[in-house]
Design a protein around this motif. Structure first.
Motif, short mmCIF file in Angstrom:
data_model
loop_
_atom_site.label_atom_id
_atom_site.label_comp_id
_atom_site.label_asym_id
_atom_site.label_seq_id
_atom_site.Cartn_x
_atom_site.Cartn_y
_atom_site.Cartn_z
N ARG A 64 0.85 -1.19 0.00
CA ARG A 64 0.00 0.00 0.00
C ARG A 64 0.88 1.24 0.00
O ARG A 64 1.94 1.26 0.62
CB ARG A 64 -0.89 0.06 1.23
CG ARG A 64 -2.04 -0.91 1.27
CD ARG A 64 -3.04 -0.57 2.38
NE ARG A 64 -4.10 -1.55 2.45
CZ ARG A 64 -4.33 -2.34 3.49
NH1 ARG A 64 -3.59 -2.23 4.57
NH2 ARG A 64 -5.33 -3.21 3.46
N LEU A 67 -1.02 8.50 -0.81
CA LEU A 67 -0.79 9.59 -1.75
C LEU A 67 -1.32 10.90 -1.17
O LEU A 67 -2.52 11.02 -0.93
CB LEU A 67 -1.49 9.32 -3.09
CG LEU A 67 -1.08 8.08 -3.89
CD1 LEU A 67 -1.76 8.09 -5.25
CD2 LEU A 67 0.42 7.97 -4.04
N PHE A 75 -1.03 12.83 -9.19
CA PHE A 75 -1.82 11.84 -8.47
C PHE A 75 -2.25 10.73 -9.42
O PHE A 75 -2.10 9.53 -9.11
CB PHE A 75 -3.05 12.50 -7.85
CG PHE A 75 -3.86 11.61 -6.95
CD1 PHE A 75 -4.59 10.53 -7.47
CD2 PHE A 75 -3.92 11.83 -5.59
CE1 PHE A 75 -5.33 9.71 -6.66
CE2 PHE A 75 -4.66 11.00 -4.76
CZ PHE A 75 -5.38 9.94 -5.30
N HIS A 78 0.90 8.59 -10.61
CA HIS A 78 1.42 7.68 -9.58
C HIS A 78 0.42 6.57 -9.29
O HIS A 78 0.81 5.41 -9.07
CB HIS A 78 1.77 8.46 -8.32
CG HIS A 78 3.07 9.18 -8.39
ND1 HIS A 78 4.27 8.61 -8.01
CD2 HIS A 78 3.38 10.41 -8.85
CE1 HIS A 78 5.25 9.47 -8.20
NE2 HIS A 78 4.74 10.57 -8.72
N TRP A 79 -0.87 6.90 -9.27
CA TRP A 79 -1.88 5.88 -9.02
C TRP A 79 -1.83 4.79 -10.09
O TRP A 79 -1.79 3.60 -9.78
CB TRP A 79 -3.28 6.51 -8.96
CG TRP A 79 -4.39 5.52 -8.75
CD1 TRP A 79 -4.32 4.33 -8.08
CD2 TRP A 79 -5.73 5.63 -9.21
NE1 TRP A 79 -5.54 3.70 -8.08
CE2 TRP A 79 -6.43 4.47 -8.77
CE3 TRP A 79 -6.43 6.60 -9.94
CZ2 TRP A 79 -7.78 4.27 -9.04
CZ3 TRP A 79 -7.78 6.38 -10.20
CH2 TRP A 79 -8.44 5.23 -9.76
N ASN A 83 -0.85 1.00 -9.47
CA ASN A 83 -1.88 0.01 -9.74
C ASN A 83 -1.39 -1.06 -10.71
O ASN A 83 -1.76 -2.24 -10.60
CB ASN A 83 -3.14 0.70 -10.29
CG ASN A 83 -4.28 -0.26 -10.49
OD1 ASN A 83 -4.44 -0.84 -11.55
ND2 ASN A 83 -5.09 -0.44 -9.45
N SER A 88 -1.89 -0.92 -3.76
CA SER A 88 -3.10 -0.17 -3.44
C SER A 88 -2.73 1.23 -2.97
O SER A 88 -1.72 1.42 -2.29
CB SER A 88 -3.88 -0.89 -2.33
OG SER A 88 -4.96 -0.10 -1.87
N ILE A 89 -3.57 2.21 -3.32
CA ILE A 89 -3.30 3.57 -2.86
C ILE A 89 -4.22 3.94 -1.71
O ILE A 89 -5.36 3.45 -1.61
CB ILE A 89 -3.45 4.61 -3.99
CG1 ILE A 89 -4.88 4.64 -4.53
CG2 ILE A 89 -2.45 4.34 -5.09
CD1 ILE A 89 -5.21 5.88 -5.34
N PRO A 91 -5.42 7.49 -0.48
CA PRO A 91 -5.38 8.95 -0.63
C PRO A 91 -5.53 9.64 0.72
O PRO A 91 -6.32 9.21 1.58
CB PRO A 91 -6.59 9.24 -1.52
CG PRO A 91 -6.91 7.95 -2.19
CD PRO A 91 -6.56 6.89 -1.20
N ALA A 167 -7.59 0.44 -3.85
CA ALA A 167 -7.56 1.65 -3.03
C ALA A 167 -8.14 1.36 -1.67
O ALA A 167 -8.97 0.44 -1.50
CB ALA A 167 -8.32 2.79 -3.70
N LEU A 223 -12.35 9.88 -7.40
CA LEU A 223 -11.35 8.86 -7.70
C LEU A 223 -11.86 7.80 -8.67
O LEU A 223 -11.12 7.34 -9.55
CB LEU A 223 -10.88 8.18 -6.41
CG LEU A 223 -9.78 7.13 -6.57
CD1 LEU A 223 -8.45 7.79 -6.93
CD2 LEU A 223 -9.64 6.29 -5.31
N THR A 224 -13.13 7.41 -8.52
CA THR A 224 -13.61 6.25 -9.28
C THR A 224 -14.68 6.57 -10.32
O THR A 224 -14.67 5.98 -11.40
CB THR A 224 -14.16 5.16 -8.34
OG1 THR A 224 -15.34 5.65 -7.69
CG2 THR A 224 -13.14 4.79 -7.28
#
Length: 542
Positions: A64, A67, A75, A78-79, A83, A88-89, A91, A167, A223-224
């Protein structure tokens, strides 16, 4: 089997020269002050280079990484790089104070922290146990030369896939500490796919959309929903640093946005602005989001010339219903209907299905056979809370709703003790826990107060310790005590000093009696208004 990285890579291979990410111009920005538009190929090249660097430093499947990169393009880069390795990130909200960051790090147990330079609150929270990578945040990671070596056990040897954790998002609950929601690649990708699947007034066209998303990347929607929606359709994500009502229409026009994602606070703020030529010169076809009431949506549609399609969502559920199927009942807070893949039902406290028109709790699932498919995988280190939320084979949202006879579901209110401020879920218990550590405070109860712009604000009812005298100066002292320990958006906007808190026979605070059904803080004779102090604290933190 798929990952967020593989979805992005497939689009980048097919449409390398298509725009992927647009940053509006901001002369005062520390990054891309003139604005920039980056293609899928631009981002893919840097993502692959970063992925190789992370791999060489020992990071991979099962690790993990926190970020703390604000809403900068770095962001995203790097994600995707992490991934692609199965990392896993986690935030981190840039408004968090040291104590909040310290809790998150201890609970999530990250293997790396990727951060911008000179993050003072993070520096206060660090103990040296976790490697830190500082990046510039203005060059898509191109300046990264030395990534710290991974200290934890080596990564898993199997390739990451759809069930791999993508995440860990922290969401406020009714307890004093935020819960970490484990989100897989399937959750992330299916959430984005669901977002673009509704049709009607919210129809997406492949390769043609430019989605203006003024939402933070540490939120589920930011994010998603919006980034993945654009990756799946080959569209362009327009990513401002934060929402700015005075600049939003200029951004929307100059960046050629075709879709706007809103929160209720965004609609209210746009309506509060003086009219501008840009609000008529835009290319938007529709806007979709959550939290705008029927009157706001009607006014916004009339003034801005586009539909505002209302929905509902929360981190645990990912996929969100939207009100796109007739009859839509636009005069109510209708959020959509039960459909295959997102079944919704209204239950009473005993788990019984309620008839149309009766208010109960909204409960959701994928299907009877696979109720949890595509939802969050659970609360980190809290299986009891996870199973309690999933009792009876349905996820219990904690939100009250009712159903029209034709099946359309109408949102009423939150059952949980949350304050919903400008799209942020704020835990009342978390603020109460901070307040009661003050030597000035004997007891405290925090409730949601009605706010015309931000939906709700934080109101605190306080029983002070012996020897203290109730006054505005005392309220300000308590406010400044909280300011050192809480993110600015969580600070009390209203404080009332009371002799005692109303209790039930089992010594539970009767919060519903404190402000009454109208939740109007100004109707309470002893309420002290600290909204200006809170506004100043938020501005100074930006």
């Amino acid at each position: 089997m798929y990952t967020v990285f593989s979805v992005f890579a497939a689009t980048a291979d097919a449409a390398a020269f298509k725009p992927s990410l647009c940053i509006p111009a901001r002369p005062d920005h520390g990054y891309f002050p003139d604005g920039v538009e980056l293609s899928y190929g631009d981002i893919a090249r840097q993502v692959c280079a970063l992925r190789d660097q992370y791999r060489a430093s020992g990071f991979g499947h099962g690790h993990r990484a926190c970020l703390l990169l604000e809403n900068r393009p770095d962001f995203i880069v790097h994600w995707l790089a992490l991934n692609g390795l199965g990392v896993s990130i986690v935030p981190i909200n840039p408004a968090y104070r040291a104590a909040e960051i310290e809790y998150l790090i201890a609970h999530a147990e990250p293997d790396l922290i990727v951060t911008l330079h000179d993050q003072k609150e993070l520096q206060k929270a660090l103990t040296g146990a976790v490697p830190v990578l500082e990046v510039s945040g203005d060059d898509l990671g191109a300046s990264v030369t030395q990534i710290p070596l991974a200290r934890r056990p080596p990564p898993r040897t199997c390739e990451p896939g759809s069930e791999t954790e993508a995440a860990l998002l922290y969401t406020s609950g009714t307890t004093a500490r935020p819960k970490g929601c484990i989100l897989t690649n399937e959750y992330v990708v299916s959430t984005g796919r669901w977002y673009v699947s509704h049709g009607g007034e919210a129809t997406y066209h492949a390769g043609a959309e430019r989605l203006y998303s003024p939402l933070p990347l540490f939120h589920m929607a930011g994010l998603t929903l919006t980034p993945i929606a654009m990756m799946l359709t080959g569209g362009c994500l327009i990513l401002p640093e934060r929402f700015n009502a005075k600049l939003a229409w200029r951004d929307i026009v100059s960046c050629r946005a075709t879709v706007l994602h809103y929160l209720g606070v965004i609609v209210a703020a746009l309506l509060a602005q003086p009219e501008t030529p840009d609000e008529k010169a835009h290319a938007l076809r529709f806007s979709m989001g959550v939290g705008a009431n029927p009157e706001q949506r009607a006014r916004a549609r009339e003034r801005f010339g586009i539909p505002f399609v209302e929905g509902w969502g929360m981190t645990e559920t990912g996929r969100s219903p939207f009100n796109t199927v007739e009859p839509r009942h636009l005069e109510t807070n209708t959020i959509g209907r039960s459909v295959p893949g997102l079944e919704m039902i209204v239950l009473d406290a005993d788990g019984n299905t309620l008839p149309p028109g009766t208010v109960g709790e909204l409960c959701v699932r994928h299907s009877e056979a696979t109720p949890r498919r595509g939802f969050f995988s659970g609360y980190l280190k809290d299986p009891v809370a996870t199973e309690q939320a999933w009792r009876g084979g349905w996820f219990h949202t904690g939100d009250s709703t009712w159903q029209h006879a034709d099946g359309a579901i109408v949102f009423v209110d939150r059952l949980k003790h949350l304050v919903r401020r400008a799209g942020e879920n704020i835990s009342a218990a978390e603020i109460e826990a901070v307040l009661t550590t003050s030597p000035l405070v004997k007891q405290a109860a925090v409730v949601a107060a009605r706010d015309p712009i931000r939906d709700e604000e934080v109101a605190a009812f306080i029983v002070i310790n012996d020897g203290a005298a109730a006054s505005r100066a005392l309220a300000q002292d308590i406010f400044h005590f909280c300011r050192k320990r809480l993110a600015p958006f969580k600070l009390p906007a209203w404080i009332a000093f009371v002799g005692e808190l109303p209790l039930t026979s089992t010594n539970k605070i009767q919060k519903h009696t404190l402000l009454g059904p109208d939740k109007d803080p100004q109707a309470h004779p002893d309420m002290i208004d600290l909204r200006q102090e809170k506004t100043n604290a938020i501005r100074q933190s930006n």
